[in-house]
Design a protein around this motif. Sequence first.
Motif, PDB file in Angstrom:
ATOM      1  N   PRO A 181      -9.506   9.963  -2.264  1.00  0.00           N
ATOM      2  CA  PRO A 181      -9.769  10.185  -3.575  1.00  0.00           C
ATOM      3  C   PRO A 181      -9.101  11.068  -4.443  1.00  0.00           C
ATOM      4  O   PRO A 181      -9.531  11.961  -5.061  1.00  0.00           O
ATOM      5  N   ALA A 182      -7.697  10.756  -4.470  1.00  0.00           N
ATOM      6  CA  ALA A 182      -6.943  11.598  -4.764  1.00  0.00           C
ATOM      7  C   ALA A 182      -5.405  10.676  -5.556  1.00  0.00           C
ATOM      8  O   ALA A 182      -4.993   9.998  -4.660  1.00  0.00           O
ATOM      9  N   LEU A 183      -5.180  11.044  -6.656  1.00  0.00           N
ATOM     10  CA  LEU A 183      -3.858  10.783  -7.187  1.00  0.00           C
ATOM     11  C   LEU A 183      -2.864  11.419  -6.935  1.00  0.00           C
ATOM     12  O   LEU A 183      -2.860  12.921  -7.239  1.00  0.00           O
ATOM     13  N   ILE A 184      -1.648  11.194  -6.180  1.00  0.00           N
ATOM     14  CA  ILE A 184      -0.741  12.348  -5.892  1.00  0.00           C
ATOM     15  C   ILE A 184       0.526  11.976  -6.976  1.00  0.00           C
ATOM     16  O   ILE A 184       0.921  11.226  -7.250  1.00  0.00           O
ATOM     17  N   SER A 185       0.818  13.193  -7.559  1.00  0.00           N
ATOM     18  CA  SER A 185       1.770  13.408  -8.625  1.00  0.00           C
ATOM     19  C   SER A 185       3.004  13.575  -8.053  1.00  0.00           C
ATOM     20  O   SER A 185       3.168  14.627  -7.483  1.00  0.00           O
ATOM     21  N   GLN A 186       4.264  12.787  -8.315  1.00  0.00           N
ATOM     22  CA  GLN A 186       5.302  13.031  -8.005  1.00  0.00           C
ATOM     23  C   GLN A 186       5.605  13.182  -6.495  1.00  0.00           C
ATOM     24  O   GLN A 186       6.266  14.261  -6.196  1.00  0.00           O
ATOM     25  N   PRO A 187       5.079  12.186  -5.564  1.00  0.00           N
ATOM     26  CA  PRO A 187       5.159  12.500  -4.172  1.00  0.00           C
ATOM     27  C   PRO A 187       6.616  12.602  -3.864  1.00  0.00           C
ATOM     28  O   PRO A 187       7.521  11.805  -4.235  1.00  0.00           O
ATOM     29  N   ILE A 188       6.804  13.445  -2.611  1.00  0.00           N
ATOM     30  CA  ILE A 188       8.149  13.521  -2.070  1.00  0.00           C
ATOM     31  C   ILE A 188       8.095  12.316  -0.946  1.00  0.00           C
ATOM     32  O   ILE A 188       7.170  12.456   0.092  1.00  0.00           O
ATOM     33  N   LEU A 189       8.887  11.378  -0.884  1.00  0.00           N
ATOM     34  CA  LEU A 189       8.909  10.182   0.236  1.00  0.00           C
ATOM     35  C   LEU A 189       9.669  10.730   1.307  1.00  0.00           C
ATOM     36  O   LEU A 189      10.685  10.851   1.131  1.00  0.00           O
ATOM     37  N   PRO A 190       9.009  10.811   2.642  1.00  0.00           N
ATOM     38  CA  PRO A 190       9.873  11.205   3.860  1.00  0.00           C
ATOM     39  C   PRO A 190      10.900  10.133   3.911  1.00  0.00           C
ATOM     40  O   PRO A 190      10.709   9.161   3.757  1.00  0.00           O
ATOM     41  N   SER A 191      11.939  10.635   4.243  1.00  0.00           N
ATOM     42  CA  SER A 191      13.354   9.773   4.618  1.00  0.00           C
ATOM     43  C   SER A 191      13.916   9.171   3.577  1.00  0.00           C
ATOM     44  O   SER A 191      14.744   8.223   3.671  1.00  0.00           O
ATOM     45  N   TYR A 192      13.432   9.613   2.347  1.00  0.00           N
ATOM     46  CA  TYR A 192      14.025   8.965   1.059  1.00  0.00           C
ATOM     47  C   TYR A 192      14.000   9.981  -0.016  1.00  0.00           C
ATOM     48  O   TYR A 192      13.181  10.719  -0.534  1.00  0.00           O
ATOM     49  N   ASN A 193      15.403  10.255  -0.364  1.00  0.00           N
ATOM     50  CA  ASN A 193      15.446  11.372  -1.274  1.00  0.00           C
ATOM     51  C   ASN A 193      16.288  10.835  -2.719  1.00  0.00           C
ATOM     52  O   ASN A 193      16.847  11.967  -3.318  1.00  0.00           O
ATOM     53  N   TYR A 194      16.377   9.681  -2.668  1.00  0.00           N
ATOM     54  CA  TYR A 194      17.013   8.956  -3.975  1.00  0.00           C
ATOM     55  C   TYR A 194      16.211   9.078  -5.348  1.00  0.00           C
ATOM     56  O   TYR A 194      16.686   9.380  -6.287  1.00  0.00           O
ATOM     57  N   ARG A 195      14.900   8.619  -5.065  1.00  0.00           N
ATOM     58  CA  ARG A 195      14.183   8.616  -6.523  1.00  0.00           C
ATOM     59  C   ARG A 195      12.577   9.237  -5.830  1.00  0.00           C
ATOM     60  O   ARG A 195      12.287   9.063  -4.794  1.00  0.00           O
ATOM     61  N   THR A 196      12.193   9.505  -6.964  1.00  0.00           N
ATOM     62  CA  THR A 196      10.479  10.202  -6.852  1.00  0.00           C
ATOM     63  C   THR A 196       9.712   9.352  -7.781  1.00  0.00           C
ATOM     64  O   THR A 196      10.156   9.491  -8.926  1.00  0.00           O
ATOM     65  N   PRO A 197       8.724   8.633  -7.068  1.00  0.00           N
ATOM     66  CA  PRO A 197       7.599   7.921  -8.183  1.00  0.00           C
ATOM     67  C   PRO A 197       6.975   8.972  -8.951  1.00  0.00           C
ATOM     68  O   PRO A 197       6.967  10.184  -8.425  1.00  0.00           O
ATOM     69  N   ASP A 198       6.674   8.371 -10.222  1.00  0.00           N
ATOM     70  CA  ASP A 198       5.668   9.440 -11.080  1.00  0.00           C
ATOM     71  C   ASP A 198       4.392   9.611 -10.432  1.00  0.00           C
ATOM     72  O   ASP A 198       3.987  10.755 -10.470  1.00  0.00           O
ATOM     73  N   PHE A 199       3.788   8.475  -9.830  1.00  0.00           N
ATOM     74  CA  PHE A 199       2.408   8.874  -9.165  1.00  0.00           C
ATOM     75  C   PHE A 199       2.503   7.745  -7.946  1.00  0.00           C
ATOM     76  O   PHE A 199       2.954   7.226  -7.872  1.00  0.00           O
ATOM     77  N   MET A 200       1.368   8.291  -7.146  1.00  0.00           N
ATOM     78  CA  MET A 200       0.973   7.418  -5.731  1.00  0.00           C
ATOM     79  C   MET A 200      -0.384   7.498  -5.720  1.00  0.00           C
ATOM     80  O   MET A 200      -0.809   8.522  -5.305  1.00  0.00           O
ATOM     81  N   TRP A 201      -0.890   6.374  -5.351  1.00  0.00           N
ATOM     82  CA  TRP A 201      -2.297   6.257  -4.657  1.00  0.00           C
ATOM     83  C   TRP A 201      -2.099   5.906  -2.889  1.00  0.00           C
ATOM     84  O   TRP A 201      -1.023   5.184  -2.967  1.00  0.00           O
ATOM     85  N   ILE A 202      -2.949   6.172  -2.140  1.00  0.00           N
ATOM     86  CA  ILE A 202      -2.875   5.648  -0.815  1.00  0.00           C
ATOM     87  C   ILE A 202      -4.175   5.086  -0.833  1.00  0.00           C
ATOM     88  O   ILE A 202      -5.290   5.342  -1.001  1.00  0.00           O
ATOM     89  N   SER A 203      -3.928   3.366  -0.404  1.00  0.00           N
ATOM     90  CA  SER A 203      -5.071   2.635  -0.475  1.00  0.00           C
ATOM     91  C   SER A 203      -5.191   2.295   1.054  1.00  0.00           C
ATOM     92  O   SER A 203      -4.282   1.945   1.795  1.00  0.00           O
ATOM     93  N   ILE A 204      -6.452   1.605   1.540  1.00  0.00           N
ATOM     94  CA  ILE A 204      -6.564   0.814   2.759  1.00  0.00           C
ATOM     95  C   ILE A 204      -7.437  -0.451   2.681  1.00  0.00           C
ATOM     96  O   ILE A 204      -8.310  -0.408   1.771  1.00  0.00           O
ATOM     97  N   ASN A 205      -7.219  -1.310   3.348  1.00  0.00           N
ATOM     98  CA  ASN A 205      -7.993  -2.327   3.536  1.00  0.00           C
ATOM     99  C   ASN A 205      -7.762  -2.798   5.060  1.00  0.00           C
ATOM    100  O   ASN A 205      -7.050  -1.975   5.914  1.00  0.00           O
ATOM    101  N   SER A 206      -8.495  -3.924   5.354  1.00  0.00           N
ATOM    102  CA  SER A 206      -8.638  -4.207   6.983  1.00  0.00           C
ATOM    103  C   SER A 206      -6.931  -4.763   7.406  1.00  0.00           C
ATOM    104  O   SER A 206      -6.756  -4.637   8.566  1.00  0.00           O
ATOM    105  N   GLY A 207      -6.159  -4.839   6.423  1.00  0.00           N
ATOM    106  CA  GLY A 207      -4.746  -5.095   6.949  1.00  0.00           C
ATOM    107  C   GLY A 207      -3.961  -3.764   7.127  1.00  0.00           C
ATOM    108  O   GLY A 207      -2.677  -3.998   7.597  1.00  0.00           O
ATOM    109  N   GLY A 208      -4.228  -2.725   6.547  1.00  0.00           N
ATOM    110  CA  GLY A 208      -3.538  -1.642   6.910  1.00  0.00           C
ATOM    111  C   GLY A 208      -3.610  -0.533   5.932  1.00  0.00           C
ATOM    112  O   GLY A 208      -4.221  -0.774   4.655  1.00  0.00           O
ATOM    113  N   LEU A 209      -2.677   0.549   5.840  1.00  0.00           N
ATOM    114  CA  LEU A 209      -2.712   1.519   4.715  1.00  0.00           C
ATOM    115  C   LEU A 209      -1.394   1.204   3.998  1.00  0.00           C
ATOM    116  O   LEU A 209      -0.268   0.879   4.324  1.00  0.00           O
ATOM    117  N   TYR A 210      -1.817   1.494   2.110  1.00  0.00           N
ATOM    118  CA  TYR A 210      -0.623   1.111   1.540  1.00  0.00           C
ATOM    119  C   TYR A 210      -0.380   2.091   0.669  1.00  0.00           C
ATOM    120  O   TYR A 210      -1.467   3.128   0.159  1.00  0.00           O
TER     121      TYR A 210
END
Length: 135
Positions: free
Chosen positions: A73-102
């Motif tokens: 239960p956390a909204l991530i502000s300006q997450p650093i994406l591993p192996s990707y240093n070109y852009r940083t999104p403003d926010f990110m949620w991590i979500s899960i369902n039976s198909g995987g992690l998103y």
Amino acid sequence: MIILEPHNLEEPKPSKCAMKWDAYTQIINNEWSNLLSSTQEKESEYQSFFERHPCMLPRPSSLPDAGTEPWIPALISQPILPSYNYRTPDFMWISINSGGLYAILIEIEIPTKPWWTDKGYASSKLTEAQNQILE
């Protein structure tokens, strides 16, 4: 083997400083109206507003095929994406369902950016923001 006895803890008392939802929504609405009427041109001001009030951003459960609720239960502000240093999104949620992690990426833009041209085509500002997410 040690068996611990359950503790008889008292029910937590409600905090005297907890705010009722109606009062909080009034504060949010006032801050949002003030921000919009200021015609603020800095995206950082909107970033700061959403960091203070993450309930104003869409949750994964409101998005198609994105899972139900955030995995944590956390909204991530300006997450650093591993192996990707070109852009940083403003926010990110991590979500899960039976198909995987998103990873649900959110890109905010100032509300004065035009979405459409006078001829009804997507503006370059809109396609730029869309491409940033696609990247």
